[in-house]
Motif scaffolding. Structure first.
Motif, short mmCIF file in Angstrom:
data_model
loop_
_atom_site.label_atom_id
_atom_site.label_comp_id
_atom_site.label_asym_id
_atom_site.label_seq_id
_atom_site.Cartn_x
_atom_site.Cartn_y
_atom_site.Cartn_z
N MET A 1 20.58 30.03 -19.54
CA MET A 1 19.72 29.35 -20.41
C MET A 1 18.79 31.06 -20.33
SD MET A 1 15.64 27.79 -18.53
CE MET A 1 16.72 28.60 -16.63
N SER A 2 18.01 32.05 -20.74
CA SER A 2 17.44 33.28 -21.27
C SER A 2 16.19 32.58 -21.08
CB SER A 2 18.01 34.08 -21.84
OG SER A 2 19.84 33.43 -21.99
N ARG A 3 15.68 33.67 -20.04
CA ARG A 3 14.30 33.81 -20.59
C ARG A 3 13.65 35.58 -21.14
NH1 ARG A 3 12.23 31.91 -15.05
NH2 ARG A 3 14.06 32.44 -14.65
N LEU A 4 12.46 35.27 -21.61
CA LEU A 4 12.11 37.09 -22.29
C LEU A 4 10.64 36.43 -22.13
CD1 LEU A 4 13.04 39.45 -23.94
CD2 LEU A 4 11.81 38.04 -25.36
N LEU A 5 10.07 38.18 -21.03
CA LEU A 5 8.64 38.21 -21.23
C LEU A 5 8.13 39.14 -22.19
CD1 LEU A 5 6.55 37.10 -19.20
CD2 LEU A 5 6.39 39.79 -18.21
N LEU A 6 7.36 38.19 -22.42
CA LEU A 6 6.23 39.31 -24.08
C LEU A 6 5.16 39.35 -23.24
CD1 LEU A 6 7.33 41.15 -26.61
CD2 LEU A 6 5.94 38.43 -27.98
N GLY A 7 4.66 41.09 -23.59
CA GLY A 7 3.91 41.64 -22.71
C GLY A 7 3.24 42.56 -23.97
N ASN A 8 2.38 42.63 -23.12
CA ASN A 8 0.51 43.57 -23.78
C ASN A 8 0.56 43.15 -25.93
OD1 ASN A 8 -1.25 45.48 -23.55
ND2 ASN A 8 0.25 47.02 -24.48
N ILE A 9 0.59 42.08 -25.71
CA ILE A 9 0.75 41.18 -26.80
C ILE A 9 -1.21 41.22 -27.15
CG2 ILE A 9 2.51 40.02 -27.29
CD1 ILE A 9 0.83 37.38 -26.54
N GLU A 10 -1.45 41.22 -28.31
CA GLU A 10 -3.05 41.20 -28.96
C GLU A 10 -3.43 40.34 -28.55
OE1 GLU A 10 -6.15 42.39 -30.55
OE2 GLU A 10 -4.61 43.63 -30.34
N PRO A 11 -4.17 39.88 -27.81
CA PRO A 11 -5.09 38.72 -27.00
C PRO A 11 -5.54 37.90 -28.43
CG PRO A 11 -6.31 40.70 -26.48
CD PRO A 11 -5.10 41.06 -27.45
N GLY A 12 -5.23 36.77 -28.88
CA GLY A 12 -6.02 35.98 -30.19
C GLY A 12 -4.73 35.42 -30.58
N THR A 13 -3.19 36.15 -30.76
CA THR A 13 -2.54 36.22 -31.22
C THR A 13 -1.58 34.46 -31.23
OG1 THR A 13 -1.42 38.69 -31.04
CG2 THR A 13 0.52 36.82 -31.67
N SER A 14 -1.03 33.87 -32.44
CA SER A 14 -0.96 32.48 -31.48
C SER A 14 0.25 32.57 -31.84
CB SER A 14 -1.19 31.26 -33.18
OG SER A 14 -0.72 32.48 -34.40
N ASP A 15 0.86 31.50 -31.35
CA ASP A 15 2.12 31.05 -30.98
C ASP A 15 3.19 31.51 -32.29
OD1 ASP A 15 1.65 30.26 -28.94
OD2 ASP A 15 1.81 27.81 -28.82
N GLU A 16 2.63 30.56 -33.40
CA GLU A 16 3.34 30.68 -34.61
C GLU A 16 3.52 32.23 -35.12
OE1 GLU A 16 0.36 29.42 -34.14
OE2 GLU A 16 1.47 26.96 -34.04
N GLU A 17 2.77 33.19 -35.04
CA GLU A 17 2.88 34.87 -35.21
C GLU A 17 3.63 35.10 -34.03
OE1 GLU A 17 -1.52 36.88 -36.43
OE2 GLU A 17 -1.31 35.31 -34.57
N ILE A 18 4.05 35.07 -32.91
CA ILE A 18 5.08 35.38 -32.38
C ILE A 18 6.35 34.45 -32.93
CG2 ILE A 18 5.61 35.32 -29.47
CD1 ILE A 18 2.68 34.67 -29.37
N ALA A 19 6.36 33.63 -32.71
CA ALA A 19 7.74 33.09 -33.45
C ALA A 19 8.21 33.99 -34.70
CB ALA A 19 7.25 31.06 -33.79
N ALA A 20 7.18 34.02 -35.82
CA ALA A 20 7.34 34.56 -37.05
C ALA A 20 7.60 36.30 -36.52
CB ALA A 20 6.32 34.79 -37.86
N PHE A 21 6.87 36.79 -35.87
CA PHE A 21 7.53 37.96 -35.78
C PHE A 21 8.74 38.03 -34.99
CE2 PHE A 21 7.96 41.35 -32.06
CZ PHE A 21 7.77 42.77 -32.55
N LEU A 22 8.90 37.39 -34.17
CA LEU A 22 10.58 37.34 -33.31
C LEU A 22 11.21 36.84 -34.61
CD1 LEU A 22 9.44 35.82 -29.61
CD2 LEU A 22 9.99 38.00 -30.10
N GLU A 23 10.95 35.77 -35.20
CA GLU A 23 12.09 36.10 -36.06
C GLU A 23 12.64 37.25 -37.54
OE1 GLU A 23 12.38 33.16 -40.28
OE2 GLU A 23 11.25 32.06 -38.59
N LYS A 24 11.61 37.62 -37.88
CA LYS A 24 11.45 39.15 -38.36
C LYS A 24 12.51 39.93 -37.84
CE LYS A 24 8.63 42.40 -40.23
NZ LYS A 24 7.56 43.43 -40.28
N TYR A 25 12.66 40.00 -36.49
CA TYR A 25 14.15 40.45 -35.92
C TYR A 25 14.85 40.38 -35.30
CZ TYR A 25 10.50 44.03 -36.33
OH TYR A 25 9.65 44.65 -37.53
N GLY A 26 15.55 39.30 -35.72
CA GLY A 26 16.42 38.57 -35.90
C GLY A 26 16.40 37.36 -34.59
N PHE A 27 15.81 37.69 -33.86
CA PHE A 27 15.69 36.55 -32.56
C PHE A 27 15.86 35.18 -32.77
CE2 PHE A 27 14.11 40.39 -30.32
CZ PHE A 27 14.13 39.46 -28.66
#
Length: 84
Positions: A1-27
């Motif tokens: 199991m691996s865990r990543l803490l992603l901090g200082n995100i824009e308030p109100g950013t949706s889970d879907e936006e986070i998933a799309a951002f990470l997917e764009k960078y190969g996650f």
């Protein structure tokens, strides 16, 4: 199991936006996402990857650490289990 803490995100950013951002960078898709409590000045999410090797996550983490997204500089830190 691996865990990543992603901090200082824009308030109100949706889970879907986070998933799309990470997917764009190969996650790969994460298994779970938890919003971390705080004072609200630097919102964070904890992402859990059940089958992703921590070494692979480390290479991916380097792609987004200190990247600017939605007018904020992100922080990305891998959390290690001390007693694993």
């Amino acid at each position: 199991m691996s865990r990543l803490l992603l901090g200082n995100i824009e308030p109100g950013t949706s889970d879907e936006e986070i998933a799309a951002f990470l997917e764009k960078y190969g996650f790969p898709p994460f298994d779970s996402l938890e919003h971390e409590e705080g004072d609200g000045s630097q919102p964070a999410v904890l992402l859990t990857y059940g089958s992703l090797d921590p070494m692979v996550l480390g290479k991916l983490q380097q792609r987004i650490h200190h990247m600017y997204w939605k007018k904020r500089e992100l922080t990305a830190a891998i959390l290690h289990d001390r007693f694993a």
